[in-house]
Design a protein around this motif. Structure first.
Motif, PDB file in Angstrom:
ATOM      1  N   THR A 265       0.848  -1.190   0.000  1.00  0.00           N
ATOM      2  CA  THR A 265       0.000   0.000   0.000  1.00  0.00           C
ATOM      3  C   THR A 265       0.887   1.244   0.000  1.00  0.00           C
ATOM      4  OG1 THR A 265      -1.869   1.070   1.117  1.00  0.00           O
ATOM      5  CG2 THR A 265      -0.185   0.077   2.521  1.00  0.00           C
ATOM      6  N   LYS A 266       0.256   2.406   0.037  1.00  0.00           N
ATOM      7  CA  LYS A 266       0.941   3.702   0.002  1.00  0.00           C
ATOM      8  C   LYS A 266       1.712   3.881  -1.311  1.00  0.00           C
ATOM      9  CE  LYS A 266       1.170   4.304   5.003  1.00  0.00           C
ATOM     10  NZ  LYS A 266       2.007   4.595   6.174  1.00  0.00           N
ATOM     11  N   ARG A 267       0.997   4.360  -2.312  1.00  0.00           N
ATOM     12  CA  ARG A 267       1.495   4.552  -3.686  1.00  0.00           C
ATOM     13  C   ARG A 267       1.977   3.207  -4.269  1.00  0.00           C
ATOM     14  NH1 ARG A 267       5.498   6.870  -7.187  1.00  0.00           N
ATOM     15  NH2 ARG A 267       4.633   8.555  -8.449  1.00  0.00           N
ATOM     16  N   ALA A 268       1.124   2.218  -4.085  1.00  0.00           N
ATOM     17  CA  ALA A 268       1.473   0.861  -4.545  1.00  0.00           C
ATOM     18  C   ALA A 268       1.348   0.752  -6.060  1.00  0.00           C
ATOM     19  CB  ALA A 268       0.560  -0.161  -3.871  1.00  0.00           C
ATOM     20  N   VAL A 269       2.289   0.059  -6.673  1.00  0.00           N
ATOM     21  CA  VAL A 269       2.246  -0.192  -8.115  1.00  0.00           C
ATOM     22  C   VAL A 269       2.893  -1.536  -8.413  1.00  0.00           C
ATOM     23  CG1 VAL A 269       4.384   1.118  -8.494  1.00  0.00           C
ATOM     24  CG2 VAL A 269       2.854   0.675 -10.416  1.00  0.00           C
ATOM     25  N   ALA A 270       2.210  -2.321  -9.255  1.00  0.00           N
ATOM     26  CA  ALA A 270       2.771  -3.584  -9.736  1.00  0.00           C
ATOM     27  C   ALA A 270       3.201  -3.374 -11.184  1.00  0.00           C
ATOM     28  CB  ALA A 270       1.735  -4.699  -9.643  1.00  0.00           C
ATOM     29  N   ILE A 271       4.444  -3.720 -11.483  1.00  0.00           N
ATOM     30  CA  ILE A 271       4.989  -3.545 -12.830  1.00  0.00           C
ATOM     31  C   ILE A 271       5.340  -4.917 -13.379  1.00  0.00           C
ATOM     32  CG2 ILE A 271       6.746  -2.387 -14.224  1.00  0.00           C
ATOM     33  CD1 ILE A 271       7.210  -0.537 -11.737  1.00  0.00           C
ATOM     34  N   ASN A 272       4.677  -5.298 -14.465  1.00  0.00           N
ATOM     35  CA  ASN A 272       4.956  -6.586 -15.108  1.00  0.00           C
ATOM     36  C   ASN A 272       5.576  -6.343 -16.474  1.00  0.00           C
ATOM     37  OD1 ASN A 272       3.934  -8.489 -13.161  1.00  0.00           O
ATOM     38  ND2 ASN A 272       1.909  -7.678 -13.632  1.00  0.00           N
ATOM     39  N   GLU A 275       7.075  -8.712 -23.130  1.00  0.00           N
ATOM     40  CA  GLU A 275       7.826  -8.423 -24.354  1.00  0.00           C
ATOM     41  C   GLU A 275       8.768  -7.234 -24.094  1.00  0.00           C
ATOM     42  OE1 GLU A 275       5.084  -8.936 -27.983  1.00  0.00           O
ATOM     43  OE2 GLU A 275       3.777  -8.353 -26.334  1.00  0.00           O
ATOM     44  N   ASN A 276       8.634  -6.197 -24.927  1.00  0.00           N
ATOM     45  CA  ASN A 276       9.481  -5.011 -24.741  1.00  0.00           C
ATOM     46  C   ASN A 276       8.703  -3.881 -24.089  1.00  0.00           C
ATOM     47  OD1 ASN A 276      11.743  -6.210 -26.018  1.00  0.00           O
ATOM     48  ND2 ASN A 276      10.823  -5.788 -28.023  1.00  0.00           N
ATOM     49  N   ASP A 277       7.635  -4.240 -23.391  1.00  0.00           N
ATOM     50  CA  ASP A 277       6.774  -3.232 -22.771  1.00  0.00           C
ATOM     51  C   ASP A 277       6.570  -3.581 -21.297  1.00  0.00           C
ATOM     52  OD1 ASP A 277       5.206  -1.016 -22.569  1.00  0.00           O
ATOM     53  OD2 ASP A 277       3.574  -1.756 -23.840  1.00  0.00           O
ATOM     54  N   SER A 278       5.991  -2.648 -20.565  1.00  0.00           N
ATOM     55  CA  SER A 278       5.698  -2.867 -19.147  1.00  0.00           C
ATOM     56  C   SER A 278       4.258  -2.474 -18.869  1.00  0.00           C
ATOM     57  CB  SER A 278       6.632  -2.038 -18.265  1.00  0.00           C
ATOM     58  OG  SER A 278       7.975  -2.392 -18.480  1.00  0.00           O
ATOM     59  N   VAL A 279       3.584  -3.250 -18.013  1.00  0.00           N
ATOM     60  CA  VAL A 279       2.232  -2.945 -17.575  1.00  0.00           C
ATOM     61  C   VAL A 279       2.305  -2.449 -16.134  1.00  0.00           C
ATOM     62  CG1 VAL A 279      -0.099  -3.828 -17.230  1.00  0.00           C
ATOM     63  CG2 VAL A 279       1.320  -4.773 -19.063  1.00  0.00           C
ATOM     64  N   TYR A 280       1.755  -1.266 -15.879  1.00  0.00           N
ATOM     65  CA  TYR A 280       1.762  -0.656 -14.550  1.00  0.00           C
ATOM     66  C   TYR A 280       0.343  -0.700 -13.990  1.00  0.00           C
ATOM     67  CZ  TYR A 280       6.257   1.270 -16.067  1.00  0.00           C
ATOM     68  OH  TYR A 280       7.532   1.425 -16.526  1.00  0.00           O
ATOM     69  N   ILE A 281       0.178  -1.305 -12.804  1.00  0.00           N
ATOM     70  CA  ILE A 281      -1.132  -1.380 -12.143  1.00  0.00           C
ATOM     71  C   ILE A 281      -1.035  -0.713 -10.774  1.00  0.00           C
ATOM     72  CG2 ILE A 281      -2.939  -2.891 -11.248  1.00  0.00           C
ATOM     73  CD1 ILE A 281      -2.006  -5.030 -13.222  1.00  0.00           C
ATOM     74  N   HIS A 282      -1.925   0.253 -10.549  1.00  0.00           N
ATOM     75  CA  HIS A 282      -1.920   0.970  -9.261  1.00  0.00           C
ATOM     76  C   HIS A 282      -3.279   0.841  -8.581  1.00  0.00           C
ATOM     77  CE1 HIS A 282      -1.818   4.100  -6.224  1.00  0.00           C
ATOM     78  NE2 HIS A 282      -2.882   4.636  -6.768  1.00  0.00           N
ATOM     79  N   GLY A 283      -3.237   0.700  -7.269  1.00  0.00           N
ATOM     80  CA  GLY A 283      -4.445   0.730  -6.455  1.00  0.00           C
ATOM     81  C   GLY A 283      -4.071   1.177  -5.060  1.00  0.00           C
TER      82      GLY A 283
END
Length: 524
Positions: A265-272, A275-283
């Motif tokens: 928590t507290k500005r949490a972000v998951a980065i997956n 390929e040559n890109d990244s997916v950023y998920i925040h909650g």
């Protein structure tokens, strides 16, 4: 007023002799020698007692005893009653109630109640074995201090440091400077830390990390419970998953290794990394659970995500690596380049073989809208459900089915407006090229026409339910965070910079360390 120097008292000796040749100005004591100086008892086989100097040299089975706090054994020892200092060498052994020190030479200063040695030494303290080339023992505090290389070997782990304070009664260790803790479970690095060797609890503060086979945990402050394989991290937290190619960041995290789960928590972000890109998920809250191949990411409250050409918002996310399925739950909205997609239920499906985004499913109240490239109008497609297909992680084509409606601004190759296509049908297929609509095909029960711009009123150019939310579109990975979290993040980063710029000083000794024996007495 200084107190008079107390004399060494000879309490017993089988033989007493004076030999000016062998030891001038000294009495020769042999056989069961026992002397006393201000509460300290020394015994040996043979001794030279220099009465004027208040000094004694002891040989054979030497033992110096200070109450029940310290026992010092050696082959040879010297004791100066004037300065209250002892020197022992030859298989020297110091015993305290909690530990035993074995080395070649030991010095003991009764004034400061300090024992020190400068030869290879081994300390045994219950399950822990400490080895170093030099060290100091503070009798009153029951503390060993090492300012050169020291190793603590425990059946479970090994601690190495060049600056360590070890309390033999509590088993508390204070690490300072580059230090490591190695075990089968993990590898820990810190430059300022505390480790309770009895309870297997730890707290690390500076440049610290915990490294497992599959993940690395970093943070300004790390708490670790080895018995539960639990860790929590505070401020500038970063958890790197080397197997699943992902990173989770935040300012507070809890990691349950045995359960393969973490909470951030507290500005949490998951980065997956895909390929040559990244997916950023925040909650507001992120939960990651499950082993490799069956990992689930859950994000809660005001969820936002971003990758190149694709971003969105919803109330929560549930993403399963095993199923390759990401569910956008609660008021989902998706932006594919300039195209805005909404619906009641939204699923993104991945291909586990290629690890690429494969398809999109939007169920109930599907609405696809984009701005006309030149005018002020909107291209709109409305229907019950949408089924989309990705090629190279870009939305290539979609089918909208059941009760479909369209408003589409048709332009020629020179971008001149031909007319506005407004119709209804059973099904629509759209093919995208470079994220823009290339072709639209209508199927079954098509009813409508292409109207010249002047013949279609403004209010007829908008389908019921049209809400353009272009100002909410997430255009970069930085847009996934709300302003208040960015402000707090800047404060934390600035504070961390200030702390790191300060000179590193040893950790303050905890009250539980200082009061350990007091608590022990209360329990008794």
């Amino acid at each position: 007023m200084a107190q008079p120097t107390k004399k060494i008292i000879v309490e017993h000796s089988d033989y007493f002799d004076v030999n000016q040749i062998e030891a001038p100005d000294a009495a020769l004591l042999t056989g069961n020698v026992r002397v006393n100086h201000d509460g300290v008892i020394m015994t040996c086989n043979k001794a030279y007692y220099f009465q004027k100097e208040n000094y004694i040299k002891a040989f054979g089975n030497v033992q110096l005893v200070q109450g029940d706090t310290l026992y010092l054994n050696s082959k040879y020892a010297e004791y100066n009653g004037n300065v209250r200092q002892a020197f022992a060498t030859g298989d020297a052994i110091m015993r305290s109630p909690e530990s035993t020190l074995v080395t070649d030479t030991i010095n003991f200063d009764r004034n400061t109640q300090e024992v020190f040695y400068n030869s290879q030494g081994t300390i045994t303290n219950k399950e822990n074995i400490l080895k170093s080339k030099s060290g100091k023992y503070y009798v009153a505090e029951k503390k060993f201090r090492f300012l050169t290389a020291v190793t603590i070997t425990n059946p479970t782990y090994v601690i190495k440091s060049n600056h360590l304070d070890y309390y033999s009664n509590s088993g508390h260790s204070y690490l300072f400077g580059p230090s490591t803790i190695t075990s089968k479970a993990n590898y820990i690095y810190t430059e300022k830390g505390f480790y309770d060797t009895k309870k297997n609890l730890a707290h690390f503060l500076r440049k610290s990390y915990i490294k497992y086979n599959d993940r690395l945990i970093e943070g300004d402050s790390l708490y670790y419970d080895r018995n539960r394989e639990f860790a929590s991290a505070t401020r500038n937290v970063k958890i790197t998953d080397s197997i699943n190619r992902g990173i989770v960041k935040g300012h507070y995290a809890e990691i349950y290794k045995l359960k393969d789960s973490m909470f951030v928590t507290k500005r949490a972000v998951a980065i997956n990394f895909v390929e040559n890109d990244s997916v950023y998920i925040h909650g507001k809250k992120l939960m990651v659970t499950g082993k490799e191949g069956n990992r689930i990411i859950r994000a809660f409250k005001n969820v936002r995500f971003y990758k190149t050409d694709l971003s969105g918002k919803c109330d929560s996310i549930h993403s399963s690596s095993k199923l390759g399925l990401t569910k956008l739950i609660g008021n989902p909205i998706l932006w594919n380049a300039e195209n805005q997609i909404t619906g009641d239920i939204m699923h993104l499906i991945g291909n586990n073989t290629t690890r690429k985004l494969d398809s999109l499913k939007v169920l109930n109240n599907t609405f696809l809208v984009s701005k006309d490239t030149l005018g002020t109008g909107f291209n709109q497609v409305k229907g019950m459900n949408l089924y989309g297909k990705f090629i190279d992680s870009k939305l290539h084509d979609v089918d909208i089915v059941k009760n479909t409606e369209v408003v589409y601004y048709m332009r020629n190759d020179t971008q001149e407006l031909i007319g506005i296509n407004k119709n209804v049908s059973s099904k629509i297929n759209i093919i995208f090229d470079k994220n823009a609509i290339e072709t639209i095909t209508f199927f079954q029960q098509v009813d409508g026409d292409i109207y010249p711009e002047a013949e279609l009123p403004e209010n007829a150019r908008k389908l019921r339910g049209l809400v353009w939310r272009g100002e909410e579109r997430i255009k970069s990975k930085d847009d996934i965070f709300p302003p208040e979290e960015n402000e707090e993040n800047e404060k934390i980063i600035e504070e961390s910079k200030k702390q790191n710029a300060k000179e590193n000083v040893p950790m303050k000794i905890r009250k539980e360390t200082l009061n350990y024996d007091k608590k022990k007495k209360k329990k008794i």
